[in-house]
Design a protein around this motif. Sequence first.
Motif, PDB file in Angstrom:
ATOM      1  N   TYR A  48       0.840  -1.202   0.000  1.00  0.00           N
ATOM      2  CA  TYR A  48       0.000   0.000   0.000  1.00  0.00           C
ATOM      3  C   TYR A  48       0.871   1.248   0.000  1.00  0.00           C
ATOM      4  N   HIS A  49       1.872   1.253   0.867  1.00  0.00           N
ATOM      5  CA  HIS A  49       2.736   2.429   0.949  1.00  0.00           C
ATOM      6  C   HIS A  49       3.589   2.606  -0.305  1.00  0.00           C
ATOM      7  N   GLU A  50       3.802   1.500  -1.016  1.00  0.00           N
ATOM      8  CA  GLU A  50       4.553   1.604  -2.273  1.00  0.00           C
ATOM      9  C   GLU A  50       3.623   1.845  -3.465  1.00  0.00           C
ATOM     10  N   ASN A  51       2.341   2.038  -3.154  1.00  0.00           N
ATOM     11  CA  ASN A  51       1.347   2.255  -4.214  1.00  0.00           C
ATOM     12  C   ASN A  51       1.200   1.076  -5.161  1.00  0.00           C
ATOM     13  N   LYS A  52       1.411  -0.111  -4.646  1.00  0.00           N
ATOM     14  CA  LYS A  52       1.371  -1.292  -5.514  1.00  0.00           C
ATOM     15  C   LYS A  52       0.231  -2.234  -5.142  1.00  0.00           C
ATOM     16  N   LEU A  53      -0.731  -1.724  -4.402  1.00  0.00           N
ATOM     17  CA  LEU A  53      -1.772  -2.604  -3.909  1.00  0.00           C
ATOM     18  C   LEU A  53      -2.884  -2.808  -4.949  1.00  0.00           C
ATOM     19  N   SER A  54      -3.355  -4.067  -5.098  1.00  0.00           N
ATOM     20  CA  SER A  54      -4.527  -4.314  -5.944  1.00  0.00           C
ATOM     21  C   SER A  54      -5.756  -3.736  -5.249  1.00  0.00           C
ATOM     22  N   HIS A  55      -6.887  -3.860  -5.897  1.00  0.00           N
ATOM     23  CA  HIS A  55      -8.094  -3.269  -5.299  1.00  0.00           C
ATOM     24  C   HIS A  55      -9.019  -4.305  -4.673  1.00  0.00           C
ATOM     25  N   ALA A  56      -8.772  -5.595  -4.991  1.00  0.00           N
ATOM     26  CA  ALA A  56      -9.634  -6.624  -4.385  1.00  0.00           C
ATOM     27  C   ALA A  56      -8.834  -7.878  -4.048  1.00  0.00           C
ATOM     28  N   PHE A  57      -9.105  -8.410  -2.872  1.00  0.00           N
ATOM     29  CA  PHE A  57      -8.363  -9.577  -2.396  1.00  0.00           C
ATOM     30  C   PHE A  57      -9.321 -10.666  -1.961  1.00  0.00           C
ATOM     31  N   LEU A  58      -8.896 -11.893  -2.232  1.00  0.00           N
ATOM     32  CA  LEU A  58      -9.614 -13.020  -1.652  1.00  0.00           C
ATOM     33  C   LEU A  58      -8.672 -13.656  -0.634  1.00  0.00           C
ATOM     34  N   LEU A  59      -9.025 -13.526   0.628  1.00  0.00           N
ATOM     35  CA  LEU A  59      -8.204 -14.106   1.678  1.00  0.00           C
ATOM     36  C   LEU A  59      -8.782 -15.454   2.069  1.00  0.00           C
ATOM     37  N   VAL A  60      -8.006 -16.501   1.831  1.00  0.00           N
ATOM     38  CA  VAL A  60      -8.449 -17.843   2.188  1.00  0.00           C
ATOM     39  C   VAL A  60      -7.808 -18.178   3.522  1.00  0.00           C
ATOM     40  N   THR A  61      -8.637 -18.393   4.521  1.00  0.00           N
ATOM     41  CA  THR A  61      -8.098 -18.524   5.862  1.00  0.00           C
ATOM     42  C   THR A  61      -8.768 -19.666   6.620  1.00  0.00           C
ATOM     43  N   ASN A  62      -8.211 -20.003   7.771  1.00  0.00           N
ATOM     44  CA  ASN A  62      -8.872 -20.987   8.633  1.00  0.00           C
ATOM     45  C   ASN A  62      -9.553 -20.290   9.809  1.00  0.00           C
ATOM     46  N   ASP A  63      -9.406 -18.979   9.887  1.00  0.00           N
ATOM     47  CA  ASP A  63      -9.953 -18.278  11.044  1.00  0.00           C
ATOM     48  C   ASP A  63     -10.462 -16.898  10.628  1.00  0.00           C
ATOM     49  N   ILE A  64     -11.764 -16.819  10.409  1.00  0.00           N
ATOM     50  CA  ILE A  64     -12.380 -15.581   9.913  1.00  0.00           C
ATOM     51  C   ILE A  64     -12.141 -14.435  10.904  1.00  0.00           C
ATOM     52  N   ASN A  65     -12.261 -14.723  12.189  1.00  0.00           N
ATOM     53  CA  ASN A  65     -12.132 -13.654  13.186  1.00  0.00           C
ATOM     54  C   ASN A  65     -10.732 -13.062  13.224  1.00  0.00           C
ATOM     55  N   LYS A  66      -9.734 -13.948  13.271  1.00  0.00           N
ATOM     56  CA  LYS A  66      -8.357 -13.430  13.295  1.00  0.00           C
ATOM     57  C   LYS A  66      -8.061 -12.656  12.020  1.00  0.00           C
ATOM     58  N   CYS A  67      -8.554 -13.147  10.926  1.00  0.00           N
ATOM     59  CA  CYS A  67      -8.309 -12.492   9.646  1.00  0.00           C
ATOM     60  C   CYS A  67      -8.949 -11.098   9.646  1.00  0.00           C
ATOM     61  N   ASN A  68     -10.162 -11.024  10.197  1.00  0.00           N
ATOM     62  CA  ASN A  68     -10.833  -9.722  10.304  1.00  0.00           C
ATOM     63  C   ASN A  68     -10.058  -8.744  11.166  1.00  0.00           C
ATOM     64  N   LYS A  69      -9.573  -9.248  12.284  1.00  0.00           N
ATOM     65  CA  LYS A  69      -8.791  -8.368  13.163  1.00  0.00           C
ATOM     66  C   LYS A  69      -7.561  -7.844  12.431  1.00  0.00           C
ATOM     67  N   ASP A  70      -6.922  -8.720  11.675  1.00  0.00           N
ATOM     68  CA  ASP A  70      -5.747  -8.286  10.927  1.00  0.00           C
ATOM     69  C   ASP A  70      -6.102  -7.241   9.865  1.00  0.00           C
ATOM     70  N   ILE A  71      -7.250  -7.428   9.224  1.00  0.00           N
ATOM     71  CA  ILE A  71      -7.650  -6.441   8.206  1.00  0.00           C
ATOM     72  C   ILE A  71      -7.907  -5.091   8.873  1.00  0.00           C
ATOM     73  N   VAL A  72      -8.546  -5.125  10.040  1.00  0.00           N
ATOM     74  CA  VAL A  72      -8.803  -3.880  10.773  1.00  0.00           C
ATOM     75  C   VAL A  72      -7.474  -3.201  11.138  1.00  0.00           C
ATOM     76  N   GLU A  73      -6.502  -4.001  11.573  1.00  0.00           N
ATOM     77  CA  GLU A  73      -5.187  -3.425  11.884  1.00  0.00           C
ATOM     78  C   GLU A  73      -4.536  -2.827  10.636  1.00  0.00           C
ATOM     79  N   LEU A  74      -4.717  -3.541   9.521  1.00  0.00           N
ATOM     80  CA  LEU A  74      -4.191  -3.018   8.256  1.00  0.00           C
ATOM     81  C   LEU A  74      -4.808  -1.647   7.944  1.00  0.00           C
ATOM     82  N   ILE A  75      -6.127  -1.552   8.131  1.00  0.00           N
ATOM     83  CA  ILE A  75      -6.801  -0.279   7.839  1.00  0.00           C
ATOM     84  C   ILE A  75      -6.241   0.832   8.731  1.00  0.00           C
ATOM     85  N   LYS A  76      -6.001   0.480  10.003  1.00  0.00           N
ATOM     86  CA  LYS A  76      -5.415   1.476  10.913  1.00  0.00           C
ATOM     87  C   LYS A  76      -4.025   1.884  10.427  1.00  0.00           C
ATOM     88  N   GLU A  77      -3.238   0.876  10.088  1.00  0.00           N
ATOM     89  CA  GLU A  77      -1.861   1.181   9.674  1.00  0.00           C
ATOM     90  C   GLU A  77      -1.801   2.107   8.472  1.00  0.00           C
TER      91      GLU A  77
END
Length: 282
Positions: free
Chosen positions: A14-43
Amino acid sequence: MIISKKINDLVKKYHENKLSHAFLLVTNDINKCNKDIVELIKEISCPKKYQDACQDCNLCYQIENDVIPNIKKIYPDGQQIKKSQILELKEQFKTKPLYIANNIYIINYAEKLNSAAANTMLKFLEEPENSILGFFVTTNKEAMLETIKSRCQIIYNPYDNENITEILNLTDQQLEEFTEIAKEYLPKLINKTEDGIYLNKKYILSVFTEREQIIKFYNYLYWQISEVINKPNQNDLEILKNIPFAQLLKIQKALFNVLESSLFNVNIELLLDNFALEMEEL
Ligand SMILES: [Zn+2]
């Protein structure tokens, strides 16, 4: 703190301006993944220098507490994610983002998008706007609609977890079966007896008939081995304790590669061949 290295990498992109606009995150833990996305948004949004649990910034507080109108989290309404939910999202995102740089949606259990909702979503994905960032989160990539998958950057994002039956949606009976199969399979894998590298493929194809079951079993093995690596002596799979640590790491890596490739509709026999080849080099 962002737990997942993969999500941390997205912050850098994101900081290098190289981020795509849509992601499919395949995970085993929806909650942890959500928390990480929220942290990403904060960052990526914090006006101060973001630090773990940023306390003195109003924006991080609001993001954490889910009161920013530019961030929309969608969960299934009953058994499905419905078209009306996506229409509402589109309506909301017609305006440019106000408080943060992007309008951001997170669609949880994305495999539950019904086809009407997915079609509505598609128009969104086909004409991406710079200001919109989207995350589809799923535990079941096989059940995702191809039209959505093909328009996202797919990221395999597993977490270390406590409860294997919950993560893999296993019944107690299935867990018992997998444990029995693992006891027979692992020695074959490591000793490389009998007919060499195709042995493990032959064995797997003799005990499982469905691709989905094979992937589930490899997920189970990956989890078991990760447990032994991370928390030695707490595991119930005796056999793993007798495998040298360096070898365990290699098996873990090879399993990870199989699971990652399994996201891309690779033929199951080819997956098993590749796994066998990697194991041969052990
Ligand atoms: Zn902050």
